[in-house]
Design a protein around this motif. Structure first.
Motif, PDB file in Angstrom:
ATOM      1  N   TYR A  32       0.845  -1.193  -0.087  1.00 18.85           N
ATOM      2  CA  TYR A  32       0.117   0.353   0.042  1.00 18.85           C
ATOM      3  C   TYR A  32       0.857   1.161   0.066  1.00 18.85           C
ATOM      4  O   TYR A  32       0.685   2.173  -0.767  1.00 18.85           O
ATOM      5  CB  TYR A  32      -0.758  -0.063   1.235  1.00 18.85           C
ATOM      6  CG  TYR A  32      -2.017   1.124   0.955  1.00 18.85           C
ATOM      7  CD1 TYR A  32      -3.130   0.753   0.374  1.00 18.85           C
ATOM      8  CD2 TYR A  32      -1.960   2.499   1.127  1.00 18.85           C
ATOM      9  CE1 TYR A  32      -4.143   1.650   0.137  1.00 18.85           C
ATOM     10  CE2 TYR A  32      -2.786   3.382   1.182  1.00 18.85           C
ATOM     11  CZ  TYR A  32      -3.994   2.896   0.390  1.00 18.85           C
ATOM     12  OH  TYR A  32      -4.766   3.951   0.109  1.00 18.85           O
ATOM     13  N   PHE A  33       1.800   1.256   1.033  1.00 19.23           N
ATOM     14  CA  PHE A  33       2.620   2.730   0.999  1.00 19.23           C
ATOM     15  C   PHE A  33       3.857   2.707  -0.367  1.00 19.23           C
ATOM     16  O   PHE A  33       3.677   3.906  -0.613  1.00 19.23           O
ATOM     17  CB  PHE A  33       3.697   2.517   2.251  1.00 19.23           C
ATOM     18  CG  PHE A  33       2.850   2.411   3.575  1.00 19.23           C
ATOM     19  CD1 PHE A  33       1.796   3.172   3.596  1.00 19.23           C
ATOM     20  CD2 PHE A  33       3.278   1.725   4.811  1.00 19.23           C
ATOM     21  CE1 PHE A  33       0.976   3.053   4.789  1.00 19.23           C
ATOM     22  CE2 PHE A  33       2.755   1.722   5.909  1.00 19.23           C
ATOM     23  CZ  PHE A  33       1.532   2.116   6.121  1.00 19.23           C
ATOM     24  N   TYR A  36       1.009   4.044  -2.922  1.00 25.48           N
ATOM     25  CA  TYR A  36       0.493   5.385  -2.444  1.00 25.48           C
ATOM     26  C   TYR A  36       1.862   6.408  -2.764  1.00 25.48           C
ATOM     27  O   TYR A  36       1.374   7.419  -3.648  1.00 25.48           O
ATOM     28  CB  TYR A  36       0.498   5.416  -1.054  1.00 25.48           C
ATOM     29  CG  TYR A  36       0.097   6.837  -0.574  1.00 25.48           C
ATOM     30  CD1 TYR A  36      -1.144   7.234  -0.257  1.00 25.48           C
ATOM     31  CD2 TYR A  36       0.934   7.629  -0.041  1.00 25.48           C
ATOM     32  CE1 TYR A  36      -1.728   8.532   0.289  1.00 25.48           C
ATOM     33  CE2 TYR A  36       0.557   9.184   0.381  1.00 25.48           C
ATOM     34  CZ  TYR A  36      -0.790   9.335   0.434  1.00 25.48           C
ATOM     35  OH  TYR A  36      -1.218  10.762   0.690  1.00 25.48           O
ATOM     36  N   GLN A  37       3.019   6.105  -2.665  1.00 28.62           N
ATOM     37  CA  GLN A  37       3.986   7.121  -3.040  1.00 28.62           C
ATOM     38  C   GLN A  37       4.466   6.977  -4.574  1.00 28.62           C
ATOM     39  O   GLN A  37       4.567   8.083  -5.086  1.00 28.62           O
ATOM     40  CB  GLN A  37       5.567   6.456  -2.372  1.00 28.62           C
ATOM     41  CG  GLN A  37       6.387   7.604  -2.754  1.00 28.62           C
ATOM     42  CD  GLN A  37       7.934   7.191  -1.798  1.00 28.62           C
ATOM     43  OE1 GLN A  37       8.115   5.975  -1.657  1.00 28.62           O
ATOM     44  NE2 GLN A  37       8.541   8.044  -1.368  1.00 28.62           N
ATOM     45  N   THR A  40       0.939   9.228  -5.819  1.00 27.20           N
ATOM     46  CA  THR A  40       0.909  10.255  -5.372  1.00 27.20           C
ATOM     47  C   THR A  40       2.347  11.459  -5.396  1.00 27.20           C
ATOM     48  O   THR A  40       2.079  12.601  -5.253  1.00 27.20           O
ATOM     49  CB  THR A  40       0.190  10.427  -3.699  1.00 27.20           C
ATOM     50  OG1 THR A  40       1.375  10.062  -2.898  1.00 27.20           O
ATOM     51  CG2 THR A  40      -1.069   9.823  -3.566  1.00 27.20           C
ATOM     52  N   ASN A  43       5.241  10.573   0.748  1.00 31.81           N
ATOM     53  CA  ASN A  43       5.014   9.596   1.653  1.00 31.81           C
ATOM     54  C   ASN A  43       3.630   9.511   2.387  1.00 31.81           C
ATOM     55  O   ASN A  43       3.030  10.652   2.442  1.00 31.81           O
ATOM     56  CB  ASN A  43       6.405   9.773   2.783  1.00 31.81           C
ATOM     57  CG  ASN A  43       7.350   9.637   2.138  1.00 31.81           C
ATOM     58  OD1 ASN A  43       7.845   8.829   1.296  1.00 31.81           O
ATOM     59  ND2 ASN A  43       8.316  10.324   2.919  1.00 31.81           N
ATOM     60  N   HIS A  44       3.253   8.365   2.443  1.00 29.73           N
ATOM     61  CA  HIS A  44       2.063   8.180   3.412  1.00 29.73           C
ATOM     62  C   HIS A  44       2.094   8.828   4.600  1.00 29.73           C
ATOM     63  O   HIS A  44       3.075   8.663   5.183  1.00 29.73           O
ATOM     64  CB  HIS A  44       1.555   6.659   3.540  1.00 29.73           C
ATOM     65  CG  HIS A  44       0.202   6.538   4.041  1.00 29.73           C
ATOM     66  ND1 HIS A  44      -0.253   6.697   5.291  1.00 29.73           N
ATOM     67  CD2 HIS A  44      -0.760   6.276   3.372  1.00 29.73           C
ATOM     68  CE1 HIS A  44      -1.463   6.415   5.342  1.00 29.73           C
ATOM     69  NE2 HIS A  44      -2.210   6.157   4.213  1.00 29.73           N
ATOM     70  N   ASN A  98      -5.713   7.780   1.570  1.00 29.42           N
ATOM     71  CA  ASN A  98      -5.127   7.442   2.884  1.00 29.42           C
ATOM     72  C   ASN A  98      -5.610   5.953   2.966  1.00 29.42           C
ATOM     73  O   ASN A  98      -6.634   5.560   2.826  1.00 29.42           O
ATOM     74  CB  ASN A  98      -5.333   8.282   4.013  1.00 29.42           C
ATOM     75  CG  ASN A  98      -4.830   8.096   5.468  1.00 29.42           C
ATOM     76  OD1 ASN A  98      -4.839   6.864   5.998  1.00 29.42           O
ATOM     77  ND2 ASN A  98      -4.102   9.045   5.654  1.00 29.42           N
ATOM     78  N   ILE A  99      -4.552   5.364   3.579  1.00 31.29           N
ATOM     79  CA  ILE A  99      -4.836   3.644   3.787  1.00 31.29           C
ATOM     80  C   ILE A  99      -5.887   3.719   4.831  1.00 31.29           C
ATOM     81  O   ILE A  99      -6.713   2.611   4.690  1.00 31.29           O
ATOM     82  CB  ILE A  99      -3.483   3.064   4.542  1.00 31.29           C
ATOM     83  CG1 ILE A  99      -3.699   1.378   4.425  1.00 31.29           C
ATOM     84  CG2 ILE A  99      -3.281   3.372   5.924  1.00 31.29           C
ATOM     85  CD1 ILE A  99      -2.346   0.718   4.741  1.00 31.29           C
TER      86      ILE A  99
END
Length: 121
Positions: A32-33, A36-37, A40, A43-44, A98-99
């Motif tokens: 996920y992280f 996300y990075q 986007t 950093n989450h 967001n997670i």
């Protein structure tokens, strides 16, 4: 880049066992992280321990009914496709991906259904 080693230590502190091993849990968080990075460019945001604990508790389940029964709905190795579908989904304005959003309500269930129904990405 997020310091995943430090985050992993937080996960280890709150992990109480369950259908997923600690390695499965860390795998899903890492996927996920990283996505996300990639998506986007950021950093989450950091997670509080209670948020981490809640996510770990619901991670193996797509519905509240499954969680009550202890019936695993989704294996950890299925998450990359669901995460990708999540980031390919246009939510209403203001969604920050967001997670916590991903693991709330029926978000994962809907993304999983889209993939099963051939409407994924």
């Amino acid at each position: 880049m997020m310091d995943f080693d430090t985050f992993s230590k937080s996960v280890e502190r709150v992990y109480k066992g369950g259908p997923y091993t600690i390695q499965d849990v860390l795998y899903v968080f890492n996927e996920y992280f990283n996505t996300y990075q990639d998506e986007t460019g950021l950093n989450h945001p950091p997670l509080r321990r209670e948020q981490i604990r809640r996510i770990i508790e619901v991670m193996p389940y797509l519905t509240a009914e499954s969680a009550k029964l202890g019936t695993v709905d989704i294996e950890a190795d299925e998450y990359p496709q669901i995460i990708a579908q999540h980031f390919a989904t246009n939510y209403r304005a203001g969604c920050d991906y967001n997670i916590n959003h991903f693991f709330s309500g029926a978000v994962r269930f809907m993304r999983y259904r889209e993939i099963l129904n051939g409407r994924g990405m």
